[in-house]
Design a protein around this motif. Structure first.
Motif, mmCIF file in Angstrom:
data_model
loop_
_atom_site.group_PDB
_atom_site.id
_atom_site.type_symbol
_atom_site.label_atom_id
_atom_site.label_comp_id
_atom_site.label_asym_id
_atom_site.label_seq_id
_atom_site.Cartn_x
_atom_site.Cartn_y
_atom_site.Cartn_z
ATOM 1 N N LYS A 104 14.194 135.894 113.991
ATOM 2 C CA LYS A 104 15.436 136.195 114.081
ATOM 3 C C LYS A 104 16.506 134.946 113.885
ATOM 4 C CE LYS A 104 18.224 139.908 114.322
ATOM 5 N NZ LYS A 104 18.203 141.087 113.529
ATOM 6 N N LYS A 105 17.303 134.851 113.047
ATOM 7 C CA LYS A 105 18.137 133.756 113.093
ATOM 8 C C LYS A 105 19.342 133.975 113.779
ATOM 9 C CE LYS A 105 20.837 130.362 110.072
ATOM 10 N NZ LYS A 105 21.095 130.013 108.823
ATOM 11 N N VAL A 106 19.691 132.919 114.646
ATOM 12 C CA VAL A 106 20.851 133.155 115.629
ATOM 13 C C VAL A 106 21.931 132.204 115.341
ATOM 14 C CG1 VAL A 106 21.611 133.310 118.145
ATOM 15 C CG2 VAL A 106 19.427 134.304 117.617
ATOM 16 N N VAL A 107 23.223 132.581 115.239
ATOM 17 C CA VAL A 107 24.378 131.666 115.073
ATOM 18 C C VAL A 107 25.422 131.642 116.082
ATOM 19 C CG1 VAL A 107 26.146 130.736 113.370
ATOM 20 C CG2 VAL A 107 23.928 131.667 112.565
ATOM 21 N N LEU A 108 25.698 130.717 116.943
ATOM 22 C CA LEU A 108 26.568 130.612 117.844
ATOM 23 C C LEU A 108 27.830 130.051 117.315
ATOM 24 C CD1 LEU A 108 24.547 129.935 120.897
ATOM 25 C CD2 LEU A 108 25.485 131.958 120.264
ATOM 26 N N GLY A 109 28.936 130.489 117.258
ATOM 27 C CA GLY A 109 30.519 129.882 116.565
ATOM 28 C C GLY A 109 30.618 130.757 115.548
ATOM 29 N N ASN A 110 31.698 130.239 114.755
ATOM 30 C CA ASN A 110 32.342 131.147 113.520
ATOM 31 C C ASN A 110 31.393 130.863 112.449
ATOM 32 O OD1 ASN A 110 32.796 128.278 112.730
ATOM 33 N ND2 ASN A 110 35.086 128.825 113.095
ATOM 34 N N GLY A 111 30.331 130.159 112.487
ATOM 35 C CA GLY A 111 29.406 129.897 111.126
ATOM 36 C C GLY A 111 30.005 128.907 110.392
ATOM 37 N N LYS A 112 30.964 128.499 110.449
ATOM 38 C CA LYS A 112 31.610 127.379 109.476
ATOM 39 C C LYS A 112 31.627 125.954 110.256
ATOM 40 C CE LYS A 112 34.575 130.736 107.313
ATOM 41 N NZ LYS A 112 35.806 131.300 107.313
ATOM 42 N N ASN A 113 32.518 125.723 111.381
ATOM 43 C CA ASN A 113 32.712 124.621 112.058
ATOM 44 C C ASN A 113 32.148 124.688 113.410
ATOM 45 O OD1 ASN A 113 34.224 124.097 109.839
ATOM 46 N ND2 ASN A 113 36.064 124.385 110.815
ATOM 47 N N ALA A 114 31.668 123.622 113.979
ATOM 48 C CA ALA A 114 31.093 123.530 115.108
ATOM 49 C C ALA A 114 30.142 124.757 115.636
ATOM 50 C CB ALA A 114 32.280 123.327 116.068
ATOM 51 N N CYS A 115 28.985 124.993 114.825
ATOM 52 C CA CYS A 115 28.265 126.089 115.294
ATOM 53 C C CYS A 115 26.917 125.566 115.472
ATOM 54 C CB CYS A 115 28.262 127.082 114.053
ATOM 55 S SG CYS A 115 27.351 126.627 112.866
ATOM 56 N N VAL A 116 26.187 126.596 116.180
ATOM 57 C CA VAL A 116 24.671 125.882 116.697
ATOM 58 C C VAL A 116 23.757 127.273 116.070
ATOM 59 C CG1 VAL A 116 23.169 125.773 118.475
ATOM 60 C CG2 VAL A 116 25.248 124.891 118.800
ATOM 61 N N SER A 117 22.925 126.766 115.337
ATOM 62 C CA SER A 117 22.003 127.880 114.817
ATOM 63 C C SER A 117 20.618 127.774 115.138
ATOM 64 C CB SER A 117 22.317 128.153 113.341
ATOM 65 O OG SER A 117 21.871 126.932 112.623
ATOM 66 N N CYS A 118 19.891 128.747 115.304
ATOM 67 C CA CYS A 118 18.217 128.487 115.461
ATOM 68 C C CYS A 118 17.749 129.699 115.139
ATOM 69 C CB CYS A 118 18.270 128.074 117.050
ATOM 70 S SG CYS A 118 18.587 129.615 117.933
ATOM 71 N N VAL A 119 16.387 129.518 115.079
ATOM 72 C CA VAL A 119 15.480 130.770 114.666
ATOM 73 C C VAL A 119 14.585 130.959 115.689
ATOM 74 C CG1 VAL A 119 13.796 131.554 113.354
ATOM 75 C CG2 VAL A 119 15.515 130.007 112.216
ATOM 76 N N ILE A 120 14.621 132.116 116.452
ATOM 77 C CA ILE A 120 13.914 132.688 117.400
ATOM 78 C C ILE A 120 12.921 133.515 117.089
ATOM 79 C CG2 ILE A 120 13.971 133.986 119.682
ATOM 80 C CD1 ILE A 120 17.055 133.516 119.747
ATOM 81 N N GLU A 121 11.597 133.241 117.538
ATOM 82 C CA GLU A 121 10.496 134.164 117.265
ATOM 83 C C GLU A 121 9.823 134.833 118.700
ATOM 84 O OE1 GLU A 121 5.854 133.695 115.363
ATOM 85 O OE2 GLU A 121 7.276 131.858 115.446
ATOM 86 N N LEU A 122 9.749 136.102 118.644
ATOM 87 C CA LEU A 122 9.203 136.914 119.878
ATOM 88 C C LEU A 122 7.761 136.546 119.532
ATOM 89 C CD1 LEU A 122 9.821 138.481 122.186
ATOM 90 C CD2 LEU A 122 9.396 140.645 120.825
ATOM 91 N N LEU A 123 7.040 135.831 120.670
ATOM 92 C CA LEU A 123 5.740 135.443 120.540
ATOM 93 C C LEU A 123 4.904 136.747 121.352
ATOM 94 C CD1 LEU A 123 5.816 131.705 121.405
ATOM 95 C CD2 LEU A 123 5.500 132.797 119.262
ATOM 96 N N THR A 124 5.191 137.057 122.586
ATOM 97 C CA THR A 124 4.639 138.029 123.368
ATOM 98 C C THR A 124 5.794 138.921 124.148
ATOM 99 O OG1 THR A 124 4.360 136.541 125.338
ATOM 100 C CG2 THR A 124 2.679 136.639 123.813
ATOM 101 N N ILE A 125 5.171 139.939 124.494
ATOM 102 C CA ILE A 125 5.898 140.694 125.571
ATOM 103 C C ILE A 125 5.141 140.953 126.625
ATOM 104 C CG2 ILE A 125 7.089 143.153 125.892
ATOM 105 C CD1 ILE A 125 7.359 143.185 122.644
ATOM 106 N N THR A 126 5.762 140.439 127.927
ATOM 107 C CA THR A 126 5.123 140.913 129.160
ATOM 108 C C THR A 126 5.694 141.982 129.954
ATOM 109 O OG1 THR A 126 4.499 138.590 129.152
ATOM 110 C CG2 THR A 126 4.181 139.707 131.142
#
Length: 191
Positions: A7-29
């Motif tokens: 899942k791609k996650v974007v923090l901020g307004n998506g235009k200026n000064a934002c942080v984005s990353c991709v999160i992968e769920l590896l396991t569920i405990t």
């Protein structure tokens, strides 16, 4: 999300000064169901939070310490059968209230600190730490009668206690000034 899903996650307004990353769920405990925790489990967990809180307080991190003490006290308050562990429960509860009050004193929240210390002293009237802390809270709240009484209680147990002596002097002087001001006010009323 399911295992292996990204899942791609974007923090901020998506235009200026934002942080984005991709999160992968590896396991569920599967964690432990808190509703199935025994009272002993809760006491152990509360003690763990208390220890971490004490370490954080020593590191001059009272906000973080307060949050740990708060987690611990919630575990203690919601025991299924506190009567079964009454002695341990009282000791832990009063210790946590005392520690939370120390944090509140650091935040200059004297009224809440006093309320917590009242709870400690209702159970343990000779708790020196609680008495000294309530001296400070009461003095800051200008409750000098309470300050003097607590200072005298501290000095009855530990006659050379510097904090007890300090607050006894503060309270005696403040009460003297209050009496002088009161007498002057009464004189003005009848002149």
């Amino acid at each position: 999300m399911c295992t292996g899903q990204k899942k791609k996650v974007v923090l901020g307004n998506g235009k200026n000064a934002c942080v984005s990353c991709v999160i992968e769920l590896l396991t569920i405990t599967k964690g432990k169901d808190p509703s199935r925790s025994t009272d002993n489990d809760k006491i152990v967990e509360a003690e763990r939070h208390k220890k971490i809180g004490n370490d954080l307080f020593k590191q001059k991190r009272p906000v973080d310490a307060f949050h740990r003490f708060n987690k611990a006290i919630r575990l203690v308050i919601f025991l299924h059968d506190p009567q079964a562990l009454l002695k341990d429960w009282n000791l832990l509860y009063t210790s946590l209230c005392n520690n939370m009050a120390a944090c509140q004193l650091e935040f200059n929240n004297y009224e809440y600190a006093k309320q917590l210390l009242d709870k400690v002293l209702a159970t343990d009237k000779e708790n020196i730490k609680a008495l000294m802390r309530r001296c400070r809270a009461s003095a800051e709240l200008k409750m000098y009668d309470r300050t003097l009484a607590d200072a005298k209680s501290v000095l009855a147990v530990e006659p050379n206690n510097a904090v007890g002596k300090k607050y006894e002097e503060i309270a005696v002087e403040a009460l003297r000034l209050q009496n002088v001001n009161y007498k002057n006010m009464v004189k003005k009323m009848f002149i």
